[in-house]
Write a protein that holds these residues in place. Structure first.
Motif, PDB file in Angstrom:
ATOM      1  N   LYS A 623       0.858  -1.181   0.000  1.00 19.78           N
ATOM      2  CA  LYS A 623       0.000   0.000   0.000  1.00 19.78           C
ATOM      3  C   LYS A 623       0.898   1.235   0.000  1.00 19.78           C
ATOM      4  O   LYS A 623       1.742   1.389   0.886  1.00 19.78           O
ATOM      5  CB  LYS A 623      -0.888  -0.026   1.249  1.00 19.78           C
ATOM      6  N   ALA A 683      -7.548   4.531  -9.191  1.00 17.34           N
ATOM      7  CA  ALA A 683      -7.406   5.721  -8.333  1.00 17.34           C
ATOM      8  C   ALA A 683      -7.238   5.340  -6.865  1.00 17.34           C
ATOM      9  O   ALA A 683      -6.417   5.928  -6.154  1.00 17.34           O
ATOM     10  CB  ALA A 683      -8.606   6.637  -8.527  1.00 17.34           C
ATOM     11  N   SER A 684      -7.986   4.337  -6.418  1.00 16.39           N
ATOM     12  CA  SER A 684      -7.932   4.001  -4.990  1.00 16.39           C
ATOM     13  C   SER A 684      -6.627   3.307  -4.590  1.00 16.39           C
ATOM     14  O   SER A 684      -6.392   3.082  -3.406  1.00 16.39           O
ATOM     15  CB  SER A 684      -9.132   3.120  -4.618  1.00 16.39           C
ATOM     16  N   ASP A 685      -5.785   2.972  -5.556  1.00 18.20           N
ATOM     17  CA  ASP A 685      -4.485   2.381  -5.221  1.00 18.20           C
ATOM     18  C   ASP A 685      -3.452   3.444  -4.850  1.00 18.20           C
ATOM     19  O   ASP A 685      -2.348   3.109  -4.428  1.00 18.20           O
ATOM     20  CB  ASP A 685      -3.932   1.588  -6.418  1.00 18.20           C
ATOM     21  N   PRO A 687      -2.244   7.294  -3.177  1.00 16.84           N
ATOM     22  CA  PRO A 687      -2.558   8.449  -2.336  1.00 16.84           C
ATOM     23  C   PRO A 687      -2.512   9.703  -3.211  1.00 16.84           C
ATOM     24  O   PRO A 687      -2.123   9.631  -4.383  1.00 16.84           O
ATOM     25  CB  PRO A 687      -1.399   8.447  -1.342  1.00 16.84           C
TER      26      PRO A 687
ATOM     27  N   SER B 101     -17.085  -1.534 -10.506  1.00 16.69           N
ATOM     28  CA  SER B 101     -17.229  -0.140 -10.072  1.00 16.69           C
ATOM     29  C   SER B 101     -18.667   0.131  -9.666  1.00 16.69           C
ATOM     30  O   SER B 101     -19.542  -0.728  -9.819  1.00 16.69           O
ATOM     31  CB  SER B 101     -16.870   0.772 -11.238  1.00 16.69           C
ATOM     32  N   ARG B 187      -4.887  -5.100  -6.913  1.00 13.57           N
ATOM     33  CA  ARG B 187      -5.419  -3.735  -6.897  1.00 13.57           C
ATOM     34  C   ARG B 187      -6.476  -3.625  -5.807  1.00 13.57           C
ATOM     35  O   ARG B 187      -7.052  -4.629  -5.400  1.00 13.57           O
ATOM     36  CB  ARG B 187      -6.083  -3.415  -8.240  1.00 13.57           C
ATOM     37  N   THR B 188      -6.785  -2.388  -5.420  1.00 15.25           N
ATOM     38  CA  THR B 188      -7.792  -2.203  -4.385  1.00 15.25           C
ATOM     39  C   THR B 188      -9.199  -2.429  -4.905  1.00 15.25           C
ATOM     40  O   THR B 188     -10.104  -2.751  -4.152  1.00 15.25           O
ATOM     41  CB  THR B 188      -7.712  -0.785  -3.807  1.00 15.25           C
ATOM     42  N   GLU B 189      -9.424  -2.221  -6.190  1.00 15.46           N
ATOM     43  CA  GLU B 189     -10.757  -2.460  -6.754  1.00 15.46           C
ATOM     44  C   GLU B 189     -10.619  -2.704  -8.249  1.00 15.46           C
ATOM     45  O   GLU B 189      -9.530  -2.695  -8.782  1.00 15.46           O
ATOM     46  CB  GLU B 189     -11.695  -1.277  -6.474  1.00 15.46           C
TER      47      GLU B 189
END
Lengths: 754, 289
Positions: A623, A683-685, A687, B101, B187-189
């Motif tokens: 992260k 985008a959420s990966d 900061p 999404s 990945r986060t999403e």
């Protein structure tokens, strides 16, 4: 009279009103509301749908292609194969170009085009592709570049002979070339070192990842001219290449660049455009080809994967004594990796006296590589900046302090022979060291911080453009360079600044290849610099013309006329009322100025990245917690645009470092040709990435700018690798630093400790 | 390639009839987030699409004496915005929230996620852990089946020709119950699970686990219901030793493959890790409920 390249008029004390602010780019509104016309948006009457048949084999002789059943299908208006392209001998630049867009003797990678159809609907076109029979003779294939160099490896091109390797001239090979750069005495340098570290690194090819797939519309007119609309960052270069492979005079081809949905270097060469032209020629109707994502991944440009061995020496007091590297660049089926960039830039930023860099370029059965921000540089800087980090640790010195101790300054002569003018590496390093991010503690058992630095020349080259003053005193720019990074707004800002008028009065359009002289492609961080010089040159010509007209109107000498804020007035007080631009246009007719120059004087750029991250020791997931990019822009014309370049470089580098890779099966076919399985960051990966703009002016530009498109991606891979090393105590030498790989690394380290 | 026929009936009976009588390949179209993509990439070439979104009762979420019935055409976002359901089944919602999404979830349905029969489907491990049942309508009438009976192998279901899933039935929840779903993706999403783990458990008044179900995604040809992992928790207070046992049982149950999304070795390890983490979260939720 001196020209603007000799005397830019740069003045550090100049008061600026517009340059250096952050107005919203005028083309932004249409883009976010879907009204901008991208490559796939153009439609012409009678237009046909073009589709491409692609090889499912990584390496196969094409024995025979039978298109008769496809041609007989109602609604199919044309089919083209290799037979519709002029024969050009293999082994030449044009020979490679034509073979890459349409396979000739052999299919050289999974996804290589072998035929194309134009039909009245998409479903008919798709059906027609299924009716084409291609008789392949499958050949053994090779994906990895190092394996392709080994004796007995399948040979892609029988004509290829390794250049620069003694004794290898007579045998076919997959090695395109070997190049060596050297300075000083490397052996002597290593003898002076107290610590020498030598490591090997591997990186994999990645895709540029533009959101918009390539699209084009070709129209072969009755008059025999070719009109082409397409997504390109190199419309003049593409025109010249099309002319040479299709045997059409350059003057008969006109290319209009569409709005571009991301390019990053990946839209510098042609793919489906020559196919669309030949289909249009045969069908006598316009033809549109829009690639899908599968085709983009299988057939358009990745960036080279590399293998490198890097060795550096340092004294206890922190002076680099020598550096040496050997690198292999994988270029896909044809040359194009720009491997020499890596050899020239990898150590450049340190004031090394002794250095040597040897680079090989090797073909294999993968799509031909294409440019990507700082082509060829980030994967080898990954190795160099990792070794620098290890050296700092070995001598117990702060990693930025070590870089500062060895930072190149004005007057340093590089491995490729350039002597630096004013540069801002020291200022950039100092700003990074003083930055709150670098001074803030970073804690947590699995958290780490990494830093790395990078360099890119920044480019210049042939550039041409025009400026018009319209009847109402507005200014219109006709730019010869495609806008891929928001350059239009910066051009308008420079014109408005020079002319002393509000930004709203300046507009800009991108010229097609008929409207201005030759422009080198949009690449190498050259456009805001080079086209900016053209704009300023045109604006200064316009001011001179306005003063001439005012002087004539008032019957005084030009020296007695002052131009200020869009009006001419008499230098002395009293007398005639000032004349506005609109009034002066009314008096002498329209004003149009143009400038065409082989632009020189680009200023080198340097950047430093600081990254904090956390590693999940049980899954190997990473992260990114905090990221700061510090970089010398020379001068930020539009600060938002510059910040965007810094942030996007880091974002793309994060994907490259952590997850992006091509996965080939045993059969040589690409298994992940989609954004779902080709894991670019979302985008959420990420900061919020902080962008710190340093401004050490480049006096060759009227406002002092350098270039900002490439440097931001150069240090990312190493910065992240260094941070991971600091988090888990063991160093990754291979990209991507994906969860399975990191988990294995963590476990190996755990075992070796216990 | 034949012409594609699109039908949007407004009753379950009509939908069943259309599917049962189809000559060539027929597909149910709910959200279409898998079907349309597969058609676009030429993986499937159906001759008939039967859109079930126009059938009113398939769009409903109804509470039935503590139980919930969720229609097959209810979109993920509709479910995510249903406060009562979210309170009852937070673990199912964990899974549903991970399907694409917000835009994709505005179309996608749990039934589609189940019937696409991917072992990596994000809602399925949580559905199986929840003990959810599906109601199936077909030419021979209506039947019930547990969720885990639907997928049989990647891309294949146990549904017969003409059968469609019409709704999910979630049992009434005893007090002190909690569920959770976690997945691992690089990945986060906007990603597909490399491993997924769903855990559902109930505690007695003293904090001892009285029942548990553990399901793992992406580690076998279908989502696995792992009895040994659940048994590691039942009768314990779900402490470190039980969680460790659970993790080991989860890893031991995996039968994964090496593929572009992950290696065998990696999936086996991470399945244990995620099952443990999901159990902790389910435990936390059970204690708070």
């Amino acid at each position: 009279m001196t020209n603007i390249l000799e005397e830019s008029g740069f003045d550090p004390n100049r008061k600026l009103r517009i340059v250096g602010t952050s107005p919203v780019k005028p083309d932004g509104r249409d883009k976010v509301t879907g009204r901008a016309k991208f490559g796939a948006d153009l439609a012409l009457p009678g237009m046909l749908v073009g589709k491409v048949l692609r090889s499912p084999h990584p390496h196969a002789i094409i024995k025979f292609i039978d298109t008769s059943r496809a041609q007989a299908l109602p609604g199919v208006m044309a089919v083209v194969t290799r037979d519709d392209f002029p024969e050009i001998p293999p082994g030449t630049g044009e020979g490679d170009l034509t073979r890459n867009v349409m396979a000739r003797e052999k299919a050289l990678y999974d996804g290589h085009a072998v035929a194309a159809v134009a039909a009245t609907s998409e479903s008919i076109a798709k059906q027609a592709l299924k009716l084409i029979r291609v008789d392949y003779e499958k050949l053994p294939h090779v994906i990895d570049a190092v394996e392709a160099m080994a004796p007995g490896a399948p040979i892609l091109h029988e004509h290829l002979r390794a250049e620069g390797i003694k004794g290898a001239e007579d045998k076919p090979t997959n090695v395109v070339e070997r190049q060596e750069f050297r300075m000083g005495d490397v052996e002597a340098g290593f003898r002076e070192a107290d610590v020498v570290i030598e490591r090997e690194f591997r990186t994999c090819p990645i895709h540029q990842g533009y959101i918009e797939p390539q699209a084009c519309v070709a129209n072969w007119t009755k008059a025999g001219r070719v009109e082409l609309w397409c997504c390109t960052q190199a419309h003049f270069g593409m025109r010249d290449n099309l002319a040479s492979i299709l045997d059409i005079p350059k003057e008969e081809i006109c290319i209009t660049g569409a709005e571009i949905g991301g390019a990053f270097g990946g839209k510098t060469i042609m793919y489906a455009e020559p196919l669309a032209i030949q289909l249009s020629r045969k069908a006598k109707r316009p033809v549109r080809i829009v690639l899908n994502r599968n085709e983009v991944f299988r057939a358009t440009g990745p960036v080279s994967g590399t293998h490198s061995r890097i060795k550096m020496g340092v004294t206890r007091s922190g002076r680099f004594t020598a550096a040496e590297a050997e690198m292999v660049y994988q270029c896909g089926a044809f040359t194009g990796s720009m491997y020499y960039n890596g050899a020239q830039t990898m150590f450049t930023r340190y004031d090394l006296k002794n250095a040597k860099a040897v680079a090989y370029e090797v073909v294999s059965n993968r799509p031909k590589v294409n440019a990507f921000r700082a082509p060829g540089v980030p994967p080898v800087v990954f190795g160099v900046e990792s070794v620098v980090d290890e050296l700092a640790k070995a001598i117990g010195m702060d990693p930025l302090e070590l870089r500062l101790k060895n930072a190149a300054t004005e007057g340093y002569t590089t491995i490729y022979g350039e002597t630096f003018g004013p540069i801002g590496f020291v200022e950039t390093l100092e700003a990074a060291m003083k930055h709150e991010h670098y001074r803030a503690p970073h804690s947590g058992p699995n958290c780490g911080r990494g830093v790395a630095a990078g360099f890119w020349w920044n480019r210049a080259g042939d550039t041409s453009g025009k400026l018009r003053i319209t009847a109402d005193g507005s200014v219109n720019l006709l730019l010869g360079t495609i806008d891929i990074g928001g350059s239009r707004v910066s051009m308008c800002m420079m014109a408005a600044e020079e002319l002393g008028i509000p930004l709203e009065r300046v507009s800009a359009v991108i010229a097609n290849t008929d409207q201005v002289s030759y422009n080198r492609l949009t690449a190498g961080s050259r456009v805001t610099f080079s086209s900016g010089i053209i704009v300023v040159d045109c604006a200064r010509q316009a001011i001179a013309e306005l003063r001439r007209r005012a002087a004539a109107a008032w019957n005084v000498s030009e020296q007695e006329v002052v131009y200020e804020d869009g009006t001419c007035r008499l230098a002395r007080a009293g007398g005639a009322a000032p004349l506005s631009m609109a009034e002066l246009v009314k008096r002498g007719g329209p004003i149009s100025c143009s400038s065409t120059l082989a632009v020189t004087g680009a200023g080198p750029g340097f950047g430093v990245h600081i990254v904090d991250l956390e590693v999940d020791r049980e899954t190997g997931g990473v992260k990114i917690l905090r990221y700061t990019v510090v970089e010398d822009a020379g001068k930020a014309i539009n600060r938002h645009q510059v910040e965007g370049q810094y942030q996007s470089g880091a974002a793309q580098g994060v994907g490259w470092a952590l997850n992006e890779e091509y996965i080939y099966g045993e059969d040589g076919r690409l298994q992940n040709p989609s954004f779902l399985d080709y894991r670019m960051p979302v985008a959420s990966d990420l900061p919020m990435i902080e962008a710190v703009i340093i401004e050490v002016p480049n006096p060759k530009h009227p406002y002092g700018l350098r270039g900002v498109g490439e440097v931001p991606v150069v240090p990312t891979l190493a910065a992240i690798a260094n941070a991971i090393t600091s988090a888990i105590g063991v160093r990754p030498y291979e990209l991507p630093m994906s969860p399975p790989r990191l988990l294995k690394l963590i476990e190996t380290a755990g075992t070796s400790k216990s | 390639m034949g012409e594609l026929r699109y039908e949007a009936p407004d009753t379950i009976e009509a939908a069943v009839k259309l599917l049962a009588r189809a000559n060539g390949a027929a597909r149910v179209l709910a959200g279409g987030t898998d079907v349309i993509v597969q058609m676009e990439t030429d993986l499937i070439e159906p001759e008939l699409l039967v859109d079930i979104k126009k059938i009113p009762q398939l769009r409903e979420i109804t509470a039935e004496r503590g139980a919930y019935r969720v229609g097959a055409a209810v979109s993920c976002m509709e479910l995510i915005e249903h406060e009562g359901f979210c309170r009852a089944w937070p673990g199912v919602i964990d899974g549903v929230k991970l399907i694409g999404s917000i835009q994709v979830k505005g179309r996608a349905t749990m039934a589609g996620n189940l019937c696409n029969a991917s072992p990596a489907a994000d809602s399925v491990p949580a559905l199986i852990a929840a003990g959810a049942q599906v109601t199936i309508a077909g030419p021979n009438g209506v039947r019930q089946a547990p969720v885990e009976a639907i997928p049989v192998s990647p891309g294949k279901t146990s549904l017969a020709k003409g059968e469609i899933v019409t709704s999910f039935l979630f049992p009434a929840r005893p007090p002190r119950s909690g569920d959770a779903y976690l997945r691992f993706t690089p990945r986060t999403e906007m990603d597909i699970a490399v491993v997924g783990a769903g855990v559902n458990l109930t505690l007695d008044a003293g904090g001892t686990c009285t029942s548990a179900r553990v399901a793992l995604g992406a580690v076998a040809p279908t989502v696995l219901l792992v009895k040994e992992a659940a048994e590691a928790l039942i009768g314990t207070r779900v402490g470190e030793a039980a969680l460790d046992k659970l993790a080991k049982a989860a890893s031991a149950a995996c039968r994964p493959i090496d593929d572009k999304r992950g290696t065998k070795e990696y999936r086996i390890k991470v399945a244990g890790v995620l099952a443990g983490r999901a159990a902790r979260q389910a435990l936390e939720r059970a204690r708070q409920s």
